[in-house]
Scaffold this motif. Sequence first.
Motif, PDB file in Angstrom:
ATOM      1  N   GLU A 246       0.822  -1.215   0.000  1.00  0.00           N
ATOM      2  CA  GLU A 246       0.000   0.000   0.000  1.00  0.00           C
ATOM      3  C   GLU A 246       0.856   1.265   0.000  1.00  0.00           C
ATOM      4  O   GLU A 246       0.609   2.189  -0.785  1.00  0.00           O
ATOM      5  CB  GLU A 246      -0.925   0.006   1.223  1.00  0.00           C
ATOM      6  CG  GLU A 246      -2.049  -1.010   1.151  1.00  0.00           C
ATOM      7  CD  GLU A 246      -2.920  -1.000   2.402  1.00  0.00           C
ATOM      8  OE1 GLU A 246      -4.052  -1.504   2.326  1.00  0.00           O
ATOM      9  OE2 GLU A 246      -2.459  -0.483   3.449  1.00  0.00           O
ATOM     10  N   GLU A 247       1.856   1.296   0.867  1.00  0.00           N
ATOM     11  CA  GLU A 247       2.615   2.531   1.068  1.00  0.00           C
ATOM     12  C   GLU A 247       3.842   2.620   0.162  1.00  0.00           C
ATOM     13  O   GLU A 247       4.126   3.680  -0.402  1.00  0.00           O
ATOM     14  CB  GLU A 247       3.043   2.638   2.534  1.00  0.00           C
ATOM     15  CG  GLU A 247       1.877   2.680   3.512  1.00  0.00           C
ATOM     16  CD  GLU A 247       2.332   2.572   4.959  1.00  0.00           C
ATOM     17  OE1 GLU A 247       3.523   2.866   5.235  1.00  0.00           O
ATOM     18  OE2 GLU A 247       1.514   2.181   5.812  1.00  0.00           O
ATOM     19  N   HIS A 248       4.588   1.523   0.044  1.00  0.00           N
ATOM     20  CA  HIS A 248       5.831   1.555  -0.738  1.00  0.00           C
ATOM     21  C   HIS A 248       5.567   1.377  -2.228  1.00  0.00           C
ATOM     22  O   HIS A 248       6.171   2.063  -3.055  1.00  0.00           O
ATOM     23  CB  HIS A 248       6.784   0.477  -0.230  1.00  0.00           C
ATOM     24  CG  HIS A 248       8.123   0.478  -0.902  1.00  0.00           C
ATOM     25  ND1 HIS A 248       8.981   1.564  -0.868  1.00  0.00           N
ATOM     26  CD2 HIS A 248       8.754  -0.475  -1.634  1.00  0.00           C
ATOM     27  CE1 HIS A 248      10.080   1.278  -1.543  1.00  0.00           C
ATOM     28  NE2 HIS A 248       9.974   0.050  -2.021  1.00  0.00           N
ATOM     29  N   SER A 249       4.657   0.440  -2.564  1.00  0.00           N
ATOM     30  CA  SER A 249       4.369   0.185  -3.977  1.00  0.00           C
ATOM     31  C   SER A 249       3.204   1.002  -4.499  1.00  0.00           C
ATOM     32  O   SER A 249       2.939   0.996  -5.706  1.00  0.00           O
ATOM     33  CB  SER A 249       4.086  -1.313  -4.193  1.00  0.00           C
ATOM     34  OG  SER A 249       5.222  -2.088  -3.863  1.00  0.00           O
ATOM     35  N   GLY A 250       2.483   1.695  -3.625  1.00  0.00           N
ATOM     36  CA  GLY A 250       1.414   2.584  -4.047  1.00  0.00           C
ATOM     37  C   GLY A 250       0.183   1.887  -4.600  1.00  0.00           C
ATOM     38  O   GLY A 250      -0.533   2.445  -5.437  1.00  0.00           O
ATOM     39  N   LEU A 251      -0.119   0.676  -4.147  1.00  0.00           N
ATOM     40  CA  LEU A 251      -1.276  -0.064  -4.650  1.00  0.00           C
ATOM     41  C   LEU A 251      -2.511   0.223  -3.803  1.00  0.00           C
ATOM     42  O   LEU A 251      -2.420   0.473  -2.601  1.00  0.00           O
ATOM     43  CB  LEU A 251      -0.982  -1.564  -4.625  1.00  0.00           C
ATOM     44  CG  LEU A 251       0.114  -2.011  -5.606  1.00  0.00           C
ATOM     45  CD1 LEU A 251       0.583  -3.414  -5.264  1.00  0.00           C
ATOM     46  CD2 LEU A 251      -0.399  -1.976  -7.034  1.00  0.00           C
ATOM     47  N   ALA A 252      -3.673   0.178  -4.446  1.00  0.00           N
ATOM     48  CA  ALA A 252      -4.934   0.382  -3.740  1.00  0.00           C
ATOM     49  C   ALA A 252      -5.238  -0.815  -2.857  1.00  0.00           C
ATOM     50  O   ALA A 252      -4.831  -1.943  -3.160  1.00  0.00           O
ATOM     51  CB  ALA A 252      -6.061   0.595  -4.748  1.00  0.00           C
ATOM     52  N   PRO A 253      -5.988  -0.612  -1.763  1.00  0.00           N
ATOM     53  CA  PRO A 253      -6.342  -1.736  -0.877  1.00  0.00           C
ATOM     54  C   PRO A 253      -7.043  -2.882  -1.602  1.00  0.00           C
ATOM     55  O   PRO A 253      -6.887  -4.043  -1.226  1.00  0.00           O
ATOM     56  CB  PRO A 253      -7.262  -1.085   0.161  1.00  0.00           C
ATOM     57  CG  PRO A 253      -6.825   0.346   0.200  1.00  0.00           C
ATOM     58  CD  PRO A 253      -6.438   0.675  -1.212  1.00  0.00           C
ATOM     59  N   THR A 254      -7.807  -2.573  -2.654  1.00  0.00           N
ATOM     60  CA  THR A 254      -8.530  -3.621  -3.390  1.00  0.00           C
ATOM     61  C   THR A 254      -7.593  -4.562  -4.146  1.00  0.00           C
ATOM     62  O   THR A 254      -7.998  -5.660  -4.541  1.00  0.00           O
ATOM     63  CB  THR A 254      -9.514  -2.998  -4.384  1.00  0.00           C
ATOM     64  OG1 THR A 254      -8.803  -2.070  -5.217  1.00  0.00           O
ATOM     65  CG2 THR A 254     -10.635  -2.264  -3.652  1.00  0.00           C
ATOM     66  N   ALA A 255      -6.353  -4.144  -4.366  1.00  0.00           N
ATOM     67  CA  ALA A 255      -5.388  -4.983  -5.088  1.00  0.00           C
ATOM     68  C   ALA A 255      -4.653  -5.950  -4.169  1.00  0.00           C
ATOM     69  O   ALA A 255      -3.979  -6.868  -4.646  1.00  0.00           O
ATOM     70  CB  ALA A 255      -4.369  -4.099  -5.814  1.00  0.00           C
ATOM     71  N   ILE A 256      -4.791  -5.784  -2.846  1.00  0.00           N
ATOM     72  CA  ILE A 256      -4.006  -6.588  -1.909  1.00  0.00           C
ATOM     73  C   ILE A 256      -4.397  -8.059  -1.959  1.00  0.00           C
ATOM     74  O   ILE A 256      -3.540  -8.945  -2.063  1.00  0.00           O
ATOM     75  CB  ILE A 256      -4.156  -6.042  -0.480  1.00  0.00           C
ATOM     76  CG1 ILE A 256      -3.767  -4.557  -0.434  1.00  0.00           C
ATOM     77  CG2 ILE A 256      -3.300  -6.857   0.481  1.00  0.00           C
ATOM     78  CD1 ILE A 256      -2.385  -4.252  -0.939  1.00  0.00           C
ATOM     79  N   ALA A 257      -5.700  -8.334  -1.873  1.00  0.00           N
ATOM     80  CA  ALA A 257      -6.145  -9.733  -1.869  1.00  0.00           C
ATOM     81  C   ALA A 257      -5.732 -10.471  -3.151  1.00  0.00           C
ATOM     82  O   ALA A 257      -5.233 -11.601  -3.071  1.00  0.00           O
ATOM     83  CB  ALA A 257      -7.655  -9.814  -1.656  1.00  0.00           C
ATOM     84  N   PRO A 258      -5.913  -9.893  -4.354  1.00  0.00           N
ATOM     85  CA  PRO A 258      -5.433 -10.580  -5.568  1.00  0.00           C
ATOM     86  C   PRO A 258      -3.924 -10.835  -5.555  1.00  0.00           C
ATOM     87  O   PRO A 258      -3.473 -11.898  -5.995  1.00  0.00           O
ATOM     88  CB  PRO A 258      -5.828  -9.627  -6.699  1.00  0.00           C
ATOM     89  CG  PRO A 258      -6.993  -8.874  -6.168  1.00  0.00           C
ATOM     90  CD  PRO A 258      -6.702  -8.693  -4.705  1.00  0.00           C
TER      91      PRO A 258
END
Length: 395
Positions: A246-258
């Motif tokens: 989330e913080e280092h790679s800048g991904l949205a929370p919805t991308a975490i589970a995939p």
Amino acid sequence: MSSTVSTTAVDDSRTTPRRWAAVAVLSLSTFLVVTSEMLPIGVLTPMAEGLGISTGATGSSLTVTGLVAAVTAPLVPRLLGGLDRRAVLAVAMVVLALGNALTALASGFAFMVLSRVILGLAMGTVWGMAAAVTTRLVAPRDVALAVSFVIGGVAAASVAGVPLGTMVGDALGWRAAFTALAIAALVLAAALTVALPRLPRPAASAGDDGPAQALLTPAVAIGLAMVALLVTAHFAAYTYVRPVLEEHSGLAPTAIAPLLLVYGLFGLAGNFLAGATAARRSRLTILTLAGGIALAVALSALSGQTSWVAWVWIALWGAAYGGVSVAGQLWMTRAVPHRVEQIAGLYVGVFTASIALGALLGGVVVEAAGLVLLLWSAAALALVSLLVGVFGPRR
């Protein structure tokens, strides 16, 4: 099949479907105990908010569970005596249900610690006994495959357990995810009672009460050292993979589970590939896995906001770490084949202690110096594991 099959290792030329069903239930059990331990990783942010504590303190829940399991796993074989292993495993799953239920009810840090202590008792018992019990269920030629399936529950926890738990947590709240785990543990307690044969202490292990020092042959010592360093490195970084993404790679929370699902799928593939290769070349297998983890964690530190690279390093990380548990387990059981319960308990004790140490060190570093330094430190430690394996004694 002889009348003593439930108390000794299976010596038939083939494993019956009923025995494979028992292996499947054991695999589901390792899947559930590891999912229960690791779920805080997937719901770290909302869980911390719900408990009113920092993410570092929440991540320490893995330390608590790992430490308790580390003490429990080596002691259980010595304390069981002639108790039916089937009954012990079923009771342990009931204890796991209690730990998950208390986690769902936790209102603060102290309550969470208590629930994770209870969970650690169950985890150390189930994981510590699973591989040893498996070797008694199948024909000798099927042992490596069966152990891969049972320890594959660890990798499958990443494939399905943590991602699905994360999805449930995102949709219904993190407490609902732990409640679901508690219900599943009760179901598996009943399934173990039905699927497993009666399993009192095998006569072949009557000498298992010998000194623990006798287990530490050079092969065992170097294997434990490599696995301890590697697991510590992995969990120091992986405990905080959600903040990294989330913080280092800048991904949205919805991308975490995939992304966690990709990690798990590659982890499951790595588990069976490592199981096949470790049956013949366990040292080379662990060396390869150590190099893979070191490279993956280094890439996670380097990638920054280049989000597509996250899919590359998370897949590599999953494939490499997915093979560690089964490769190490096969290494241990082949190094001391006459004391399988004892060596399995010692191995799981070291493994889970390393989980605890990694989560603890990760929390200290991330609170003091941030995510990037944490990643580089973990990559360096994985590299040390590789060097220990390369330059350690060959026998």
